[in-house]
Design an enzyme around this catalytic site. Structure first.
Site, PDB file in Angstrom:
ATOM      1  N   PRO A   2       0.841  -1.214   0.000  1.00  0.00           N
ATOM      2  CA  PRO A   2       0.000   0.000   0.000  1.00  0.00           C
ATOM      3  C   PRO A   2       0.871   1.257   0.000  1.00  0.00           C
ATOM      4  CG  PRO A   2      -0.610  -1.526   1.772  1.00  0.00           C
ATOM      5  CD  PRO A   2       0.672  -2.018   1.204  1.00  0.00           C
ATOM      6  N   GLU A   3       0.600   2.145  -0.938  1.00  0.00           N
ATOM      7  CA  GLU A   3       1.355   3.397  -1.026  1.00  0.00           C
ATOM      8  C   GLU A   3       0.472   4.544  -0.542  1.00  0.00           C
ATOM      9  OE1 GLU A   3       4.417   3.615  -1.635  1.00  0.00           O
ATOM     10  OE2 GLU A   3       4.949   1.727  -2.618  1.00  0.00           O
ATOM     11  N   HIS A  92      -5.956 -14.053   8.834  1.00  0.00           N
ATOM     12  CA  HIS A  92      -5.101 -12.889   8.618  1.00  0.00           C
ATOM     13  C   HIS A  92      -5.676 -11.603   9.203  1.00  0.00           C
ATOM     14  CE1 HIS A  92      -2.642 -15.473   6.259  1.00  0.00           C
ATOM     15  NE2 HIS A  92      -3.569 -15.649   5.326  1.00  0.00           N
ATOM     16  N   ARG A 110       1.066 -10.624   5.905  1.00  0.00           N
ATOM     17  CA  ARG A 110       2.506 -10.675   6.202  1.00  0.00           C
ATOM     18  C   ARG A 110       2.854 -10.056   7.555  1.00  0.00           C
ATOM     19  NH1 ARG A 110       5.869  -9.204   0.913  1.00  0.00           N
ATOM     20  NH2 ARG A 110       7.528  -9.992   2.229  1.00  0.00           N
TER      21      ARG A 110
END
Ligand SMILES: [Zn+2]
Length: 274
Positions: A2-3, A92, A110
């Site tokens: 994600p930016e 998750h 992650r």
């Protein structure tokens, strides 16, 4: 990953629905990059104030309860979703902020993301995490002159400097490549070789690139769980990123791909000047 545009689109998506929401419960899943830093029960009863963004961090200020606020980062693979009624947490889903106006859920396979409580953004731990960030790209205090002056202090290649976020935040790999192409600046150009006219052009190009991505994200993302949908959507509009061998839309020469600091750089050697 994600930016900034995606984080801003997320902020816009959760800000209004969460305003004034009262925290009813907090559920923690597996450990994230950093711990919450406060007992989850301490957040109960607090109300959520307007959500802010700094770089790729979101700041949810809290009124009442333990006060302070929550600093959120999506890490490499995180996404936030606001559910009216949240389904049972999956493998998750590592953080739920259950409120009177829905459940804000962080999904992060992650687990490089984090939710950290801090007394304010100018106290530790938030202040420490935010300390190294460069200027906000849309901050009016960042002027062509101040941007140029900051560039003069560095000899690193401009692409690497943009990616580092030390002068201005928000230029992830795609956006840095696109902005440099739009400004006709070669990605390996040492920062200090960029004069005031080219610096102004680059700042403008970066702002336009990010604004376009945010606009596209707002219209593309139907829900905020799709952490990778937005880069993909923007990439379809990219002029050089991911287009090695294709014709440069400005001059027609073949777009090249090189690797700089272990990241792929796409550029046009014919019209982007060193
Ligand atoms: Zn070209």
């Amino acid at each position: 990953m994600p930016e900034l545009p995606e984080v801003e689109v997320t902020r816009r998506g959760i800000d209004e629905p969460l305003r004034g929401a009262q925290v009813l419960a907090v559920r923690l899943g597996k450990a994230l990059r950093w711990g919450l830093g406060v007992a989850p029960e301490a957040l109960v009863g607090a109300r959520v104030l307007p959500v802010q963004r700094r770089g790729k961090y979101l700041w949810l200020p809290l009124l009442g309860g333990c006060g302070g606020g929550l600093l959120l980062h999506l890490g490499m693979s995180g996404s936030l979703a606001l559910h009216a009624v949240a389904p049972p947490p999956g493998a998750h889903d590592h953080f739920d902020l259950v409120t009177s106006q829905g459940t804000l859920r962080l999904t992060d396979p992650r687990r490089f993301g984090a939710v950290v409580w801090s007394p304010s953004t100018v106290d530790a731990p938030a202040a420490t995490l935010l300390a190294t960030l460069g200027a906000e790209p849309f901050d009016e205090a960042l002027t062509p002159a101040s941007f140029h002056a900051a560039l003069q202090r560095h000899r690193a290649p401009i692409k690497a400097m943009l990616l580092s976020g030390r002068i201005v935040v928000g230029a992830g790999n795609i956006y840095a490549c696109e902005a440099l192409h739009a400004a006709a600046i070669h990605p390996a150009t040492p920062c200090r070789r960029i004069g005031p006219v080219r610096a102004a052009r680059l700042l403008q190009a970066l702002r336009e690139t990010l604004a376009q991505a945010i606009e596209l994200g707002g219209s593309t993302l139907r829900d905020f769980r799709d952490a990778h949908g937005m880069d993909g959507a923007f990439q379809q509009h990219a002029r050089v990123y991911g287009r090695a061998g294709e014709a440069c839309p400005r001059c027609g020469a073949a777009v090249r791909r090189i690797v700089q600091a272990q990241r792929a750089t796409y550029y046009c050697a014919a019209c982007q000047r060193p």
